[in-house]
Scaffold this active site. Structure first.
Site, PDB file in Angstrom:
ATOM      1  N   ARG A   1     -32.646  -0.251 -13.891  1.00 52.31           N
ATOM      2  CA  ARG A   1     -32.080   0.148 -12.440  1.00 52.31           C
ATOM      3  C   ARG A   1     -32.545  -0.934 -11.392  1.00 52.31           C
ATOM      4  NH1 ARG A   1     -33.519   6.407 -11.740  1.00 52.31           N
ATOM      5  NH2 ARG A   1     -31.594   6.497 -10.550  1.00 52.31           N
TER       6      ARG A   1
ATOM      7  N   LYS B   1     -36.276   3.417  -4.752  1.00 55.02           N
ATOM      8  CA  LYS B   1     -36.021   4.136  -5.817  1.00 55.02           C
ATOM      9  C   LYS B   1     -37.360   4.233  -6.443  1.00 55.02           C
ATOM     10  CE  LYS B   1     -32.086   3.661  -7.717  1.00 55.02           C
ATOM     11  NZ  LYS B   1     -30.829   2.575  -8.610  1.00 55.02           N
TER      12      LYS B   1
ATOM     13  N   GLY C   1     -28.109  -4.472  36.837  1.00 53.81           N
ATOM     14  CA  GLY C   1     -26.853  -4.250  36.516  1.00 53.81           C
ATOM     15  C   GLY C   1     -26.819  -5.234  35.151  1.00 53.81           C
TER      16      GLY C   1
ATOM     17  N   MET D   1     -25.837  -3.091  -6.266  1.00 56.71           N
ATOM     18  CA  MET D   1     -26.693  -3.834  -7.194  1.00 56.71           C
ATOM     19  C   MET D   1     -26.321  -2.924  -8.539  1.00 56.71           C
ATOM     20  SD  MET D   1     -29.873  -5.264  -5.364  1.00 56.71           S
ATOM     21  CE  MET D   1     -30.283  -3.816  -5.018  1.00 56.71           C
TER      22      MET D   1
ATOM     23  N   CYS E   1     -28.605  -0.034  34.800  1.00 53.93           N
ATOM     24  CA  CYS E   1     -27.534   0.879  34.945  1.00 53.93           C
ATOM     25  C   CYS E   1     -26.200   0.064  34.230  1.00 53.93           C
ATOM     26  CB  CYS E   1     -27.199   1.235  36.287  1.00 53.93           C
ATOM     27  SG  CYS E   1     -26.722  -0.449  37.128  1.00 53.93           S
TER      28      CYS E   1
ATOM     29  N   SER F   1     -31.934  -2.065  40.803  1.00 48.18           N
ATOM     30  CA  SER F   1     -31.216  -1.534  39.462  1.00 48.18           C
ATOM     31  C   SER F   1     -30.843  -2.661  38.864  1.00 48.18           C
ATOM     32  CB  SER F   1     -30.284  -0.491  40.087  1.00 48.18           C
ATOM     33  OG  SER F   1     -29.489  -0.066  38.820  1.00 48.18           O
TER      34      SER F   1
ATOM     35  N   GLY G   1     -24.657   1.362  -4.636  1.00 45.86           N
ATOM     36  CA  GLY G   1     -23.592   0.606  -5.471  1.00 45.86           C
ATOM     37  C   GLY G   1     -23.565  -0.470  -5.334  1.00 45.86           C
TER      38      GLY G   1
ATOM     39  N   ARG H   1     -20.214   4.517  41.806  1.00 49.99           N
ATOM     40  CA  ARG H   1     -19.236   3.384  42.249  1.00 49.99           C
ATOM     41  C   ARG H   1     -18.434   3.860  43.288  1.00 49.99           C
ATOM     42  NH1 ARG H   1     -18.746   1.834  36.032  1.00 49.99           N
ATOM     43  NH2 ARG H   1     -18.523   4.134  36.297  1.00 49.99           N
TER      44      ARG H   1
ATOM     45  N   ARG I   1     -33.847  10.475  -2.228  1.00 51.79           N
ATOM     46  CA  ARG I   1     -34.070   9.776  -1.137  1.00 51.79           C
ATOM     47  C   ARG I   1     -33.559  10.507   0.145  1.00 51.79           C
ATOM     48  NH1 ARG I   1     -29.048   6.059  -3.287  1.00 51.79           N
ATOM     49  NH2 ARG I   1     -27.654   7.720  -3.486  1.00 51.79           N
TER      50      ARG I   1
ATOM     51  N   HIS J   1      -9.259  -2.849  33.735  1.00 49.87           N
ATOM     52  CA  HIS J   1      -8.958  -1.637  34.375  1.00 49.87           C
ATOM     53  C   HIS J   1      -8.880  -0.219  33.730  1.00 49.87           C
ATOM     54  CE1 HIS J   1      -6.258   1.043  36.803  1.00 49.87           C
ATOM     55  NE2 HIS J   1      -7.287   0.581  37.899  1.00 49.87           N
TER      56      HIS J   1
ATOM     57  N   TYR K   1     -36.396   4.485  34.678  1.00 49.17           N
ATOM     58  CA  TYR K   1     -35.196   5.245  34.350  1.00 49.17           C
ATOM     59  C   TYR K   1     -34.082   4.280  33.733  1.00 49.17           C
ATOM     60  CZ  TYR K   1     -32.589   3.883  38.383  1.00 49.17           C
ATOM     61  OH  TYR K   1     -31.881   3.385  39.288  1.00 49.17           O
TER      62      TYR K   1
END
Ligand code: ADP
Ligand code: MG
Ligand code: MG
Length: 890
Positions: free
Chosen positions: A93, A23, A771, A104, A837, A769, A102, A559, A337, A453, A857
């Site tokens: 303030r 502020k 996992g 403080m 992944c 990769s 809100g 998969r 802000r 599942h 990646y």
């Protein structure tokens, strides 16, 4: 030189948020830009920290500097604190580095006392205003500084109004307020055990201390914990001369956003109140008017407001949320802000600001938070709804849906075929329920975690799912579930929000997702900036198509077991698993081969040469079999009703086989490449299907780039043996077709041993990769379902762990394994391709981590692809900025 604890708003040099708080820094910035800001000064966060270090004592230096600054403020305004002719009034303030709205405290109208109030009444010719302001000050001072309960004052005022026959404060006269003031002083004396201080400097220092103290009030501490804001930052205090929006009908106060925070439209948006003080807008005592009314009521002033808002946007290069006050027709800015906004609005604002020349394309990318974007890609519930929440479970798969409750997969399918919307509610789901999950709009389970599942299947299908909702009691017999006293019968309508895990009674409108033109444009800029690839985890041609549409550059994890879970294939899969000898198993596999081949063909055709990492069968076989408890129930029923039936015999045999396959710790049991080595015919079938699909698709002139991934390797010998099988089959099929097949082989790094011996493993691998789901389980030694259900919550609430490591990548532990895995792997094989992944692949912090560690990646579920593209671009920009600031310090 003496440490500087106080800065005037027009201090020459920008001092920054860290010292001045958000502020204060912005008030100074607006002052420097030439905006009309009531003059004042900021006591720094360092003064706050020094105050705490000294045992809640304001140092002499700070006290003196505040007094001197007060004199400067008096000189500038021509008024002075406590003066009986021309008194200065100020606000005190709070304002921390991070906005904590809100949380403080703030005190207004400071400087009012029995004498100055008279001067104000004379000067303004408005005694009513003066006495009202004074009573407001006593009330705020009692509440904020002396810690009294605000209702002490409010109740008194309410009684006074009633006994005077008034319906609102507007009817109160100066004389009424005078009486209230006397009563307020008495209330203060009795409740606080001290008199209300008449000395303005005493008022000032007590208020400053109170603001410092409010840094550690309960709300603020909780807010910081929720938002990960460190406790050592402290708050600044702003002392600012007052302007009054409650001086009459040419005065007022309001809040405005420079653009619409929910749609992004580039019109001023907000509300205001005529003849009111700042806090009235928020307090909701009177209903404010929309800001475009101001355009009619005060056209010149509105024009000025718009002009300055544009100036602020250009300066901050961001949409602003401002507080303003009009005093006797003059406009003042009290706060600005960066404004909070919805995802839709964020995207539109970012693109508009580029078109308007306010920000560059790269700057625009930083205006959108990737975490928000999933809002844009799933159906979500109308944010305006007013329905009561029934219960909350785990947010297993985002999306919103409304429908009738059903408890059975067959019934779900039946009703859905009739065109009805259903929500499948089950204790848990098994592969036998898949058709129900497909048919339902959403699935809810009372047991199971984020990888149960139901969760995995629903996420794969992009359908809403809520899991582990332990507070619902499902009674399958009577067809109802209960949550405490509430009973929900089959056929009752509920609404579920998979993004939050919330379940509501009744219907709530849902909003369709869209990938708007502006969204595509922004993501195009992201791709131009980014160097980290974004792939997707997708198992079906539909998911692959969706992910490519959302910008995935390939598949990072396909998969193959999900192809086995299709209800039409499950019987053949079960025959394969339950086979008593190799011939039987081979026969069952021959049935599955064409199905799997067809899937691969369709996926390859969709990808048109984009790379795809295909993982050979990974889960333990019992996952494809019915659940023991349900089998037992069926058997008991058949024994009673039809003891001679062939069905009973079949189920009994099935039960024996299921029991035989049971493992005491399936996560560490016969699965992954172990399964492929013990039953090589399974992998051989899969590899054959893959290469036959490949030759078929190649012959149509479509390129195919498979990367065959062998799961759960912990020793290089496992990889050597299994990839040997891949090469053998490739040679055979290639030879038969007279071509040589191009493919890569590699592994998923998901055990600590694999990461620790990555140099050895890389000698047999073209790619790694990571996992990170299983790697997190094996590194911590947590089983995810048990952890999430039983103790992780405690760990997080207790602060033992900062986050759920299954949602936020544990960079210090799991991340270290990833990093050393990459380094060791590249030592042996510099060409090694690397990616992650796990579910972390879609998280912005994990993406930044992968970028920094040089991975090629990340791979995430289709719906997270856009967010990942943006996060990848932000990673590149972030690291570039950090490098720049290292090169040019200061
Ligand atoms: P919060 O951070 O809770 O918004 P603020 O410090 O912004 O608290 O102040 C609360 C209200 O008082 C706001 O509406 C603000 O505009 C108003 N206000 C603060 N200081 C002044 C002032 N000097 N003159 C007029 N209104 C003020
Ligand atoms: Mg404010
Ligand atoms: Mg795994």
């Amino acid at each position: 030189m003496e440490q500087k604890f106080v800065f005037m708003f027009d201090h020459e040099k920008a001092v920054g948020k860290k010292m001045l708080g958000g502020k204060g820094a912005n008030l100074a910035e607006m002052t420097r830009l030439g905006l009309p800001v009531p003059y004042g000064f900021t006591v720094t966060t360092e003064a706050c920290n020094a105050y705490y270090e000294a045992g809640e004592q304001l140092s002499e230096a700070a006290t003196l500097q505040i007094k001197r600054s007060m004199e400067k403020l008096e000189k500038r305004t021509g008024k002075s604190l406590g003066d009986t002719n021309n008194p200065l009034l100020v606000s005190v303030r709070s304002g921390a580095v991070h906005s904590m709205p809100g949380m403080m405290d703030t005190v207004l109208n400071l400087g009012m006392n029995d004498e100055t109030v008279k001067a104000i009444a004379d000067l303004t010719h408005n005694p009513r205003f003066a006495y009202d302001s004074y009573r407001r000050f006593i009330q705020m001072f009692g509440d904020v500084v002396l810690g009294l309960d605000n209702s002490l004052y409010e109740n008194h005022l309410e009684n006074y109004r009633m006994s005077s026959g008034y319906t609102s404060d507007v009817q109160m006269t100066a004389e009424d307020w005078k009486e209230i003031i006397e009563a307020y002083k008495k209330i203060t004396r009795e409740a606080a055990g001290r008199t209300f201080p008449q000395d303005p400097y005493e008022q000032l220092f007590l208020s400053i201390r109170a603001v410092f103290d409010s840094w550690n009030n309960k709300r603020a501490v909780l807010y910081r914990r929720l938002h990960n804001i460190p406790g050592h930052l402290g708050t600044a205090v702003n002392v600012q001369s007052m302007v009054f929006g409650n001086m009459g009908n040419d005065s007022g106060t309001g809040v405005a956003f420079t653009r619409n925070p929910s749609t992004g439209e580039s019109d001023l948006y907000g509300e205001y109140l005529i003849n009111a003080q700042g806090e009235d807008v928020v307090a909701g005592i009177r209903t404010p008017q929309p800001i475009n009314e101001l355009k009619r009521e005060m056209p010149d002033l509105y024009g000025e407001l718009v002009k300055m808002c544009n100036l602020l946007e250009k300066h901050y290069k961001n949409m602003q949320d401002i507080e303003f006050t009009i005093e006797n027709g003059a406009l003042f800015f009290l706060q600005t802000r960066n404004g909070k906004r919805t995802a839709q609005s964020a995207v539109r604002i970012a693109v508009d600001m580029v078109n308007e020349g306010i920000v560059s394309e790269e700057e625009a990318l930083l205006l959108v938070d990737p975490d928000q974007l999933s809002q844009l890609l799933h159906e979500h519930i109308d944010p305006e709804h007013t329905s009561q929440k029934l219960v909350t479970g785990l947010p297993a798969s985002p999306g919103a849906a409304t429908g009738e409750v059903v408890f059975d997969a067959d019934k779900a399918e039946l009703l859905s075929n009739e065109g009805r919307n259903v929500i499948l509610v089950r204790p848990e789901t098994t592969p036998e329920d898949i058709h129900g999950i497909v048919a339902a709009k959403a699935t809810v389970t009372s047991r199971g975690g984020m990888t149960s599942h139901a969760a995995v299947v629903a996420r794969g299908m992009g359908k809403a799912c809520i899991c582990g909702c332990g507070s619902i009691n499902i009674d399958l017999e009577t067809g109802r579930f209960t949550v405490a006293e509430t009973i929900v019968e089959e056929g009752d309508v509920i609404t579920v929000d998979g993004a939050s895990g919330d379940i509501y009674l009744g219907e709530i409108a849902t909003i369709e997702p869209e990938m708007s033109a502006v969204f595509r444009k922004l993501l195009g800029w992201a791709d131009n900036t980014s160097t980290l690839g974004v792939r997707t985890n997708a198992d079906t041609p539909e998911d692959v198509r969706k992910a490519v549409e959302l910008g995935a550059e390939g598949v990072g994890l396909c998969r193959t077991e999900h192809m086995f879970m299709d209800p039409e294939r499950l019987p053949a899969v079960q025959r394969m698993i339950l086979a008593e000898n190799k011939e039987e198993r081979t026969k069952a596999l021959e049935k599955l081969l064409p199905m799997q081949q067809q899937d691969f063909e369709r996926i390859f055709e969709t990808l048109r040469g984009r790379p795809i990492t295909i993982r050979l069968l990974d889960p333990p076989l019992h996952e494809f079999l019915p659940n023991v408890e349900e089998l037992l129930v069926d058997i008991t029923r058949l024994e009673l009703t039809d003891p001679e039936s062939a069905e009973l015999e079949r189920k009994q045999k099935l039960l024996r086989s299921v029991r035989l396959l049971e493992e005491s710790n399936p996560m560490l049991g016969l699965r992954g490449c172990r399964l492929g080595m013990v039953h090589p015919e399974i992998y051989e079938m899969q590899i054959t299907a893959l290469f036959q699909a490949m030759t078929g698709v190649l012959s149509k002139g479509i390129d195919v780039n498979p990367e065959i991934m062998i799961p759960l390797v912990s020793h290089v010998a496992e990889l050597r043996e299994t990839s040997g099988l891949v090469h053998k089959v490739a040679k055979e099929i290639g030879g038969r077709n007279g071509i040589s097949l191009n493919y890569l082989t590699g592994t998923m790094i998901e055990t600590p041993r694999a990461a620790l011996t990555a140099d050895e493993i890389a000698s047999e691998a073209d790619f790694f990769s990571f996992g990170t789901n299983d790697l997190t389980q094996t590194t911590f030694g947590f089983s995810r379902d048990d952890a999430e259900g039983k103790f992780l919550q405690y760990y997080i609430e207790n602060g033992t762990l900062p986050d759920n490591p299954f949602m936020k990548l544990d960079q210090e532990g799991v991340g270290k394994l990833v990093e050393s895995g990459v380094t060791l792997g590249k030592q042996t094989n510099p060409q090694l391709k690397t990616g992650i992944c796990g579910e972390h692949g879609g998280d912005k912090d994990a993406i930044r981590f992968c970028f920094d560690k040089g991975l090629d990646y990340v791979s995430c579920s289709p719906f997270r692809v856009p967010a990942a593209r943006l996060a990848a671009a932000q990673s590149a920009l972030g690291s570039r900025q950090e490098r720049k600031s290292v090169l040019q310090p200061g």
